[in-house]
Design an enzyme around this catalytic site. Structure first.
Site, PDB file in Angstrom:
ATOM      1  N   ALA A  49    -151.676  17.372 -47.364  1.00 31.85           N
ATOM      2  CA  ALA A  49    -152.956  17.333 -48.006  1.00 31.85           C
ATOM      3  C   ALA A  49    -152.474  17.178 -49.685  1.00 31.85           C
ATOM      4  CB  ALA A  49    -153.644  18.517 -47.894  1.00 31.85           C
ATOM      5  N   ASN A  50    -151.226  17.640 -50.013  1.00 28.69           N
ATOM      6  CA  ASN A  50    -150.595  17.575 -51.253  1.00 28.69           C
ATOM      7  C   ASN A  50    -150.645  16.002 -51.732  1.00 28.69           C
ATOM      8  OD1 ASN A  50    -150.771  20.214 -51.568  1.00 28.69           O
ATOM      9  ND2 ASN A  50    -148.303  20.531 -51.698  1.00 28.69           N
ATOM     10  N   GLY A 225    -134.992  14.525 -58.704  1.00 35.20           N
ATOM     11  CA  GLY A 225    -135.440  15.573 -59.670  1.00 35.20           C
ATOM     12  C   GLY A 225    -135.467  14.866 -60.856  1.00 35.20           C
ATOM     13  N   GLY A 256    -142.404  16.509 -55.115  1.00 33.11           N
ATOM     14  CA  GLY A 256    -142.297  15.492 -54.188  1.00 33.11           C
ATOM     15  C   GLY A 256    -143.346  15.019 -53.576  1.00 33.11           C
ATOM     16  N   ASP A 257    -144.245  15.771 -53.455  1.00 36.34           N
ATOM     17  CA  ASP A 257    -145.500  15.251 -52.845  1.00 36.34           C
ATOM     18  C   ASP A 257    -146.292  14.424 -53.923  1.00 36.34           C
ATOM     19  OD1 ASP A 257    -145.103  16.869 -50.482  1.00 36.34           O
ATOM     20  OD2 ASP A 257    -145.948  18.383 -51.343  1.00 36.34           O
ATOM     21  N   SER A 289    -146.315  17.134 -62.922  1.00 38.51           N
ATOM     22  CA  SER A 289    -146.712  18.299 -62.138  1.00 38.51           C
ATOM     23  C   SER A 289    -145.910  19.497 -62.188  1.00 38.51           C
ATOM     24  CB  SER A 289    -146.696  17.593 -60.490  1.00 38.51           C
ATOM     25  OG  SER A 289    -145.495  17.627 -59.960  1.00 38.51           O
ATOM     26  N   GLY A 294    -148.527  25.627 -59.684  1.00 39.80           N
ATOM     27  CA  GLY A 294    -149.139  25.390 -58.507  1.00 39.80           C
ATOM     28  C   GLY A 294    -148.774  23.824 -58.030  1.00 39.80           C
ATOM     29  N   SER A 298    -151.599  20.851 -60.256  1.00 41.92           N
ATOM     30  CA  SER A 298    -150.846  20.414 -61.274  1.00 41.92           C
ATOM     31  C   SER A 298    -150.780  18.837 -61.280  1.00 41.92           C
ATOM     32  CB  SER A 298    -149.445  20.942 -61.107  1.00 41.92           C
ATOM     33  OG  SER A 298    -148.752  20.255 -60.051  1.00 41.92           O
TER      34      SER A 298
HETATM   35  O1  RIB Z   1    -144.192  20.596 -50.730  1.00 43.99           O
HETATM   36  C1  RIB Z   1    -144.907  21.538 -51.220  1.00 43.99           C
HETATM   37  C2  RIB Z   1    -145.550  22.140 -50.043  1.00 43.99           C
HETATM   38  O2  RIB Z   1    -144.593  22.600 -49.023  1.00 43.99           O
HETATM   39  C3  RIB Z   1    -146.388  23.481 -50.548  1.00 43.99           C
HETATM   40  O3  RIB Z   1    -147.762  23.074 -50.828  1.00 43.99           O
HETATM   41  C4  RIB Z   1    -146.453  24.256 -49.224  1.00 43.99           C
HETATM   42  O4  RIB Z   1    -147.746  24.141 -48.332  1.00 43.99           O
HETATM   43  C5  RIB Z   1    -145.222  23.646 -48.326  1.00 43.99           C
HETATM   44  O5  RIB Z   1    -145.715  22.782 -47.336  1.00 43.99           O
END
Ligand code: RIB
Length: 315
Positions: A49-50, A225, A256-257, A289, A294, A298
């Protein structure tokens, strides 16, 4: 889906949605230690979801395929994604299962520790892939991670005719079967280390990239990073290091997301740009971010990916 979005490239994320319970403390606790923290936040997270939200916030035409629990979090999470413009037709509520959760500790240095309990994420099945077969097959970009069952992601990657991005996180070794289906494998240094049996950093990134390319994926990106990212591809194997401007991190969770979601979006919106420009812009989004607390909260909404020349070096 309205007629306008039918014409836009589709970014489809198959993956996790979790509720993040995050504590902030001066440093991370040692094993057996109790620390007094400074803050506690509950927020929407989960790597899948991120990534989807990062892409949606940047203007991507996003679709989330996931399993939520039948607790209050499930409905709330679905509504949250909808409010951000994500298509949730394929976000299924699962009976008698709780929504996935993550327990996160963040230190003043910005580094974190995460424990996840998959809950409903563990129920995303091959049947769900079958149900969404048309969407998955025709997605312009399909993104997967490793917080939902591997065989489900593998099935989806076999179907898709577009760009398949695997973010191999959390790290695990036994994923060789999916790698030949990956257009892009995206990992951080510790995930790359697990996959290559090397202690990966910039000094041996060339060897790591070569080892990972041998697994059959077309492009490999290792994020570093604050040092940016390195990448290499089957067609142009000379590794390239894309540099990024370091900042003082507040919270690195979900950076990373942010990178993966931004990468997917810019691959669609900056189609004619060289790869180092697309990766540089995705690094910039991840950097933004980490300057805020968060994960999804972010991620930037306004970002011009075309107005900067990113510095890069051949390794
Ligand atoms: O990559 C960050 C995510 O890893 C967090 O939001 C947490 O839910 C974990 O899945």
């Amino acid at each position: 889906m309205n007629r306008e979005s039918e014409l836009l490239p589709k970014i489809v994320v198959l993956g996790s949605c979790s509720v993040d319970f995050t504590t902030y403390a001066p440093r991370l606790p040692k094993p057996g230690e109790t620390l007094i923290g400074t803050k506690f936040i509950t927020s929407y997270g989960g790597k899948g979801a991120n990534q989807c939200v990062a892409a949606a916030k940047l203007g991507g035409n996003t679709f989330m395929i996931c399993r939520l629990g039948d607790d209050p979090w499930g409905d709330q999470y679905k509504q949250h994604l909808k409010d951000l413009g994500v298509d949730v037709t394929n976000a299924h509520i699962t009976p008698n299962i709780t929504t996935g959760i993550a327990q996160i500790s963040v230190a003043e240095s910005g580094e974190n520790q995460i424990v996840i309990v998959p809950g409903s994420n563990g129920h995303l099945s091959k049947l769900d892939v079958e149900k969404s077969a048309d969407l998955i097959t025709n997605a312009d970009v399909l993104i997967g991670q490793l917080e939902t069952p591997f065989e489900t992601t593998l099935e989806a990657f076999k179907l898709n005719k577009g760009i398949k991005i695997l973010n191999a996180a959390p790290a695990r070794k036994d994923i060789e079967e999916i790698l030949p289906y990956c257009s892009i494998l995206c990992v951080n240094e510790s995930e790359a280390s697990i996959l290559t049996n090397l202690d990966v950093d910039i000094s041996n990134a060339t060897i790591a990239l070569m080892k990972l390319l041998e697994t059959g994926c077309e492009i490999v990106i290792i994020t570093l990073g604050e040092k940016g990212a390195v990448y290499s591809s089957k067609h142009e194997p000379t590794p390239i290091h894309v540099l990024c401007n370091p900042v003082t991190p507040i919270d690195t969770t979900g950076a990373g997301d942010a990178f993966v979601g931004a990468l997917a979006t810019f691959l669609m919106t900056q189609k004619n740009y060289p790869m180092h420009q697309i990766i540089g812009a995705a690094c910039d989004v991840a950097t933004i971010s980490v300057t805020k607390e968060g994960t999804q909260t972010s991620y930037p909404t306004k970002f011009n990916a075309s107005d900067k020349e990113y510095k890069y070096l051949y390794l």
